[in-house]
Motif scaffolding. Structure first.
Motif, PDB file in Angstrom:
ATOM      1  N   LEU A  95       0.960  -0.957   0.027  1.00 46.76           N
ATOM      2  CA  LEU A  95      -0.251   0.038  -0.084  1.00 46.76           C
ATOM      3  C   LEU A  95       0.467   1.469  -0.067  1.00 46.76           C
ATOM      4  O   LEU A  95       0.535   2.110  -0.925  1.00 46.76           O
ATOM      5  N   PHE A 128       2.214   4.645  -3.525  1.00 46.89           N
ATOM      6  CA  PHE A 128       2.321   6.769  -3.349  1.00 46.89           C
ATOM      7  C   PHE A 128       2.964   6.228  -3.672  1.00 46.89           C
ATOM      8  O   PHE A 128       3.626   7.569  -4.382  1.00 46.89           O
ATOM      9  N   ALA A 167       5.100   8.664  -6.797  1.00 48.61           N
ATOM     10  CA  ALA A 167       5.505  10.252  -6.860  1.00 48.61           C
ATOM     11  C   ALA A 167       5.997  10.000  -7.328  1.00 48.61           C
ATOM     12  O   ALA A 167       7.594  11.534  -7.463  1.00 48.61           O
ATOM     13  N   VAL A 200      -0.235  14.893  -7.202  1.00 48.78           N
ATOM     14  CA  VAL A 200      -0.870  14.969  -6.346  1.00 48.78           C
ATOM     15  C   VAL A 200      -2.386  14.191  -7.269  1.00 48.78           C
ATOM     16  O   VAL A 200      -3.237  13.976  -5.744  1.00 48.78           O
ATOM     17  N   ILE A 243      -2.923  10.898  -6.524  1.00 51.35           N
ATOM     18  CA  ILE A 243      -2.158  10.270  -4.753  1.00 51.35           C
ATOM     19  C   ILE A 243      -3.849  10.653  -4.150  1.00 51.35           C
ATOM     20  O   ILE A 243      -4.170  10.056  -4.087  1.00 51.35           O
ATOM     21  N   LEU A 244      -4.737  11.568  -4.938  1.00 45.35           N
ATOM     22  CA  LEU A 244      -5.557  11.636  -3.822  1.00 45.35           C
ATOM     23  C   LEU A 244      -7.092  10.858  -4.452  1.00 45.35           C
ATOM     24  O   LEU A 244      -7.744  10.964  -3.302  1.00 45.35           O
ATOM     25  N   ARG A 296      -9.138   8.255  -1.547  1.00 42.39           N
ATOM     26  CA  ARG A 296      -9.979   8.218  -2.197  1.00 42.39           C
ATOM     27  C   ARG A 296     -10.802   7.172  -1.973  1.00 42.39           C
ATOM     28  O   ARG A 296     -11.197   6.593  -1.344  1.00 42.39           O
ATOM     29  N   GLY A 309      -9.539   4.342   0.660  1.00 44.33           N
ATOM     30  CA  GLY A 309      -9.634   4.756   2.007  1.00 44.33           C
ATOM     31  C   GLY A 309     -10.112   4.368   2.593  1.00 44.33           C
ATOM     32  O   GLY A 309     -11.744   3.520   2.203  1.00 44.33           O
ATOM     33  N   HIS A 310     -11.075   5.023   3.715  1.00 41.25           N
ATOM     34  CA  HIS A 310     -12.181   4.399   4.317  1.00 41.25           C
ATOM     35  C   HIS A 310     -13.268   5.094   3.845  1.00 41.25           C
ATOM     36  O   HIS A 310     -14.678   4.288   4.269  1.00 41.25           O
ATOM     37  N   ALA A 337     -11.243  -0.209   1.560  1.00 44.96           N
ATOM     38  CA  ALA A 337     -11.557  -0.442   3.143  1.00 44.96           C
ATOM     39  C   ALA A 337     -12.513  -0.386   3.745  1.00 44.96           C
ATOM     40  O   ALA A 337     -12.776  -1.372   4.108  1.00 44.96           O
ATOM     41  N   GLU A 344     -13.475  16.245   4.282  1.00 42.60           N
ATOM     42  CA  GLU A 344     -13.109  16.921   3.339  1.00 42.60           C
ATOM     43  C   GLU A 344     -13.358  16.385   2.124  1.00 42.60           C
ATOM     44  O   GLU A 344     -14.640  16.452   1.209  1.00 42.60           O
ATOM     45  N   ALA A 345     -14.022  15.297   2.021  1.00 39.45           N
ATOM     46  CA  ALA A 345     -13.944  13.800   0.617  1.00 39.45           C
ATOM     47  C   ALA A 345     -15.429  13.199   0.976  1.00 39.45           C
ATOM     48  O   ALA A 345     -15.929  12.067   1.668  1.00 39.45           O
ATOM     49  N   SER A 382      -7.074   1.826   6.812  1.00 41.02           N
ATOM     50  CA  SER A 382      -6.994   3.519   6.580  1.00 41.02           C
ATOM     51  C   SER A 382      -5.844   4.554   6.657  1.00 41.02           C
ATOM     52  O   SER A 382      -6.267   5.762   6.322  1.00 41.02           O
ATOM     53  N   LEU A 416      -3.275   4.423   7.220  1.00 36.91           N
ATOM     54  CA  LEU A 416      -2.400   4.682   6.732  1.00 36.91           C
ATOM     55  C   LEU A 416      -2.363   5.825   5.061  1.00 36.91           C
ATOM     56  O   LEU A 416      -1.856   6.605   4.687  1.00 36.91           O
ATOM     57  N   THR A 417      -3.668   5.439   4.434  1.00 37.33           N
ATOM     58  CA  THR A 417      -3.760   5.947   3.286  1.00 37.33           C
ATOM     59  C   THR A 417      -4.291   6.661   3.684  1.00 37.33           C
ATOM     60  O   THR A 417      -4.019   7.798   2.681  1.00 37.33           O
ATOM     61  N   PHE A 418      -5.066   6.833   4.433  1.00 36.87           N
ATOM     62  CA  PHE A 418      -5.468   8.551   4.526  1.00 36.87           C
ATOM     63  C   PHE A 418      -4.695   9.663   5.208  1.00 36.87           C
ATOM     64  O   PHE A 418      -4.732  11.433   4.170  1.00 36.87           O
ATOM     65  N   PHE A 461      -1.614   9.984   3.189  1.00 38.31           N
ATOM     66  CA  PHE A 461      -1.242  10.372   2.255  1.00 38.31           C
ATOM     67  C   PHE A 461      -1.830  11.244   1.413  1.00 38.31           C
ATOM     68  O   PHE A 461      -1.708  12.635   0.469  1.00 38.31           O
ATOM     69  N   ASP A 462      -4.088  11.145   1.696  1.00 37.50           N
ATOM     70  CA  ASP A 462      -5.213  11.521   1.377  1.00 37.50           C
ATOM     71  C   ASP A 462      -4.901  13.367   1.883  1.00 37.50           C
ATOM     72  O   ASP A 462      -5.132  14.378   1.329  1.00 37.50           O
ATOM     73  N   ALA A 485      -2.111  15.419   0.344  1.00 38.98           N
ATOM     74  CA  ALA A 485      -2.520  15.871  -1.325  1.00 38.98           C
ATOM     75  C   ALA A 485      -3.606  16.801  -1.039  1.00 38.98           C
ATOM     76  O   ALA A 485      -3.825  17.587  -2.563  1.00 38.98           O
ATOM     77  N   ALA A 486      -4.401  16.699  -0.602  1.00 41.10           N
ATOM     78  CA  ALA A 486      -6.304  17.489  -0.051  1.00 41.10           C
ATOM     79  C   ALA A 486      -5.244  18.756  -0.688  1.00 41.10           C
ATOM     80  O   ALA A 486      -4.987  19.332  -0.549  1.00 41.10           O
ATOM     81  N   PRO A 487      -6.330  19.857  -1.307  1.00 40.13           N
ATOM     82  CA  PRO A 487      -6.366  20.454  -1.165  1.00 40.13           C
ATOM     83  C   PRO A 487      -6.216  21.840  -0.653  1.00 40.13           C
ATOM     84  O   PRO A 487      -5.716  23.228  -0.863  1.00 40.13           O
ATOM     85  N   GLU A 488      -6.609  21.600   0.926  1.00 40.64           N
ATOM     86  CA  GLU A 488      -6.440  21.855   2.033  1.00 40.64           C
ATOM     87  C   GLU A 488      -5.171  22.339   2.613  1.00 40.64           C
ATOM     88  O   GLU A 488      -5.042  22.687   2.975  1.00 40.64           O
ATOM     89  N   LYS A 523       3.995  18.885  -2.179  1.00 40.36           N
ATOM     90  CA  LYS A 523       3.353  17.767  -2.101  1.00 40.36           C
ATOM     91  C   LYS A 523       3.969  16.629  -2.260  1.00 40.36           C
ATOM     92  O   LYS A 523       4.029  15.543  -1.747  1.00 40.36           O
ATOM     93  N   ILE A 561       5.370  13.519  -0.122  1.00 46.47           N
ATOM     94  CA  ILE A 561       4.667  11.971  -0.248  1.00 46.47           C
ATOM     95  C   ILE A 561       5.539  11.091  -0.584  1.00 46.47           C
ATOM     96  O   ILE A 561       5.517   9.763   0.290  1.00 46.47           O
TER      97      ILE A 561
END
Lengths: 304, 304
Positions: free
Chosen positions: A128, A132, A136, A148, A151-152, A156, A159-160, A164, B32-33, B126, B128-130, B132-133, B136-139, B147, B151
């Motif tokens: 996993l 990434f 990258a 980016v 990856i985003l 998503r 993920g949760h 998952a 956010e998602a 989840s 671990l995945t989150f 990277f989220d 990468a997120a716009p926020e 980024k 990553i």
């Protein structure tokens, strides 16, 4: 005509060999990040979980969707390999005793059987994480903005709120069977999200316009649904030898599927409808999208 | 003077509350998602694994290293939160029955005890995945180039050439005790890699020059070594109540540590030396680096 000799399945097989070759290099003893040696046993477990002769359907979709819109083929291949690492990690963890407790996968012992449980957990975690890393890495010839976005979207999808999360819903479904809407959500997350991502990723690799990206994403959604429906039909009808893994387990556990709920005839009709809808989405691309239309049909009609 | 009332520990605590607040928001029911609902049980398990009153030392290092070089504080906070998700995922998986088989963590039941094994595996996946989220997120107010660098560095610090690889070496060490060089490699990967990344990440967030980035990375390496050495000393001397988890387990399993190999006095001398080296690396930044020097001392002298 046998599936094995159609132009589509030959192209699928050719792509699979290319993907396998790249994964083989990426998971070699010396890799692109060579500062610290990677433990041989862990690497062997990761290889066992990945280099198993899969159809590489998800990388195929990334590559062909990117190709449709004029994307860089090498970059698409690397993104496809990354996605395959995510898919294979999910299989390694799903097979664990605490999850589906499967001994065999594609005719081989599962990772925790060939190694041990702790190593299988770590091999999944590492695959996993590596996904990434692959996207990258400087070797992936895409802009930083594209990386980016990929990856985003992958985060998503996996993920949760995606794969998952779907797996968690699947665990819950064993105790309390979901209704039809619940099954659709579960499947859209558990298997649909990565297939949808595969198609959307192709569009991102090609730097596609917003509309093309939305179109390929919608196409991915349709074939994701078709994939799961075909899987449920197979679980009901195929034998373990064809599948290389235990079958009929979902039914035996009382897991609700749309096939169980609505019957085989309904499922076959629905599959046809999904393929037609997927095909219609690609109509603007004309003959260039023929290979993706065939992919949709293959997914709906596959027998293994 | 008690540690609890020093300006350093107050700043650490203030930062921890800020990090906790962000993690609380990120792991809220609506995030956010928001396209697909996240399964409540999985989210609860992720929250259990993360929102547990930890010291948030790694985010602290990201934030303070970024601050030293004039980086955006909000961006550093988000990267710190992402890193904490990776750290906490590793604890959730390490605690599993197939791994360290721990029932308690920070005075609370571990995730697989509070929920179940399958949920703990998925919660770790989840988290671990989150991570990277989140980056990468716009926020996250960083350039795409930053980024991608973050990553890539995080993927390598956490993956089979870093933390997960170190954990695999740790499993192997139970069966066949490594020599001194083997212990150093194991620890540099298992605990060192993420701490080194924390400091390097601060430099990336600040868009630092190559030399500054290398300097903070080297600082992170020193305090990573110190962290593990202090941990080994604690495992030998502290009781379970102070630590909120089982202690003396490493020794009981015959796991080699540098303390076991070279003795307590050697370890205490080595700790002093590492802190001095870490401090020397920060000398060019003068008084502005005082908080990081204190962090190095805190890490070496911590008693829990």
């Amino acid at each position: 005509m046998s599936q094995d000799t159609s132009p589509f399945t030959r192209r699928l097989a050719t792509n699979a060999r290319t993907v396998e070759g790249l994964l083989e290099r990426l998971l070699g003893q010396t890799t692109e990040a060579d500062e610290i040696a990677r433990p041989a046993n862990l690497l062997a477990a990761m290889r066992h979980g990945v280099l198993n002769g899969g159809k590489r359907l998800r990388p195929f979709l990334v590559i062909e969707c990117a190709d449709l819109l004029g994307g860089n083929r090498d970059a698409a291949l690397r993104v496809g390999a990354a996605l395959e690492c995510v898919h294979c990690y999910s299989l390694v963890h799903d097979d664990l005793p605490a999850m589906d407790d499967d001994d065999m996968r594609r005719g081989q012992p599962t990772v925790h059987r060939a190694f041990d449980e702790a190593t299988a957990i770590l091999a999944g975690d590492s695959l996993l994480t590596f996904a990434f890393d692959i996207i990258a890495a400087p070797e992936t010839a895409l802009s930083d903005a594209q990386k980016v976005e990929l990856i985003l979207a992958l985060g998503r999808a996996a993920g949760h709120g995606g794969m998952a999360g779907g797996q968690a819903l699947d665990l819950a479904a064993e105790k309390s069977p979901p209704d039809e809407a619940g099954i659709v959500t579960l499947q859209a997350m558990k298997t649909g999200a990565l297939i949808r991502f595969a198609c959307e990723a192709g569009a991102i690799v090609a730097g596609a316009a917003k509309e093309d990206r939305a179109r390929l994403r919608a196409f991915g959604e349709k074939i994701g649904l078709a994939f799961q429906l075909a899987d449920d039909l197979l679980d009901l009808t195929a034998d373990a030898e064809t599948m290389g893994k235990a079958t009929g387990k979902d039914a035996a556990r009382g897991k609700g599927t749309l096939v169980a709920l609505n019957g085989q005839t309904w499922a076959e009709d629905r599959l046809e409808q999904l393929v037609a809808e997927a095909e219609a989405l690609l109509a603007p691309y004309g003959v260039r999208s023929a290979i993706l239309v065939e992919a949709a049909r293959f997914i709906a009609n596959r027998r293994s």
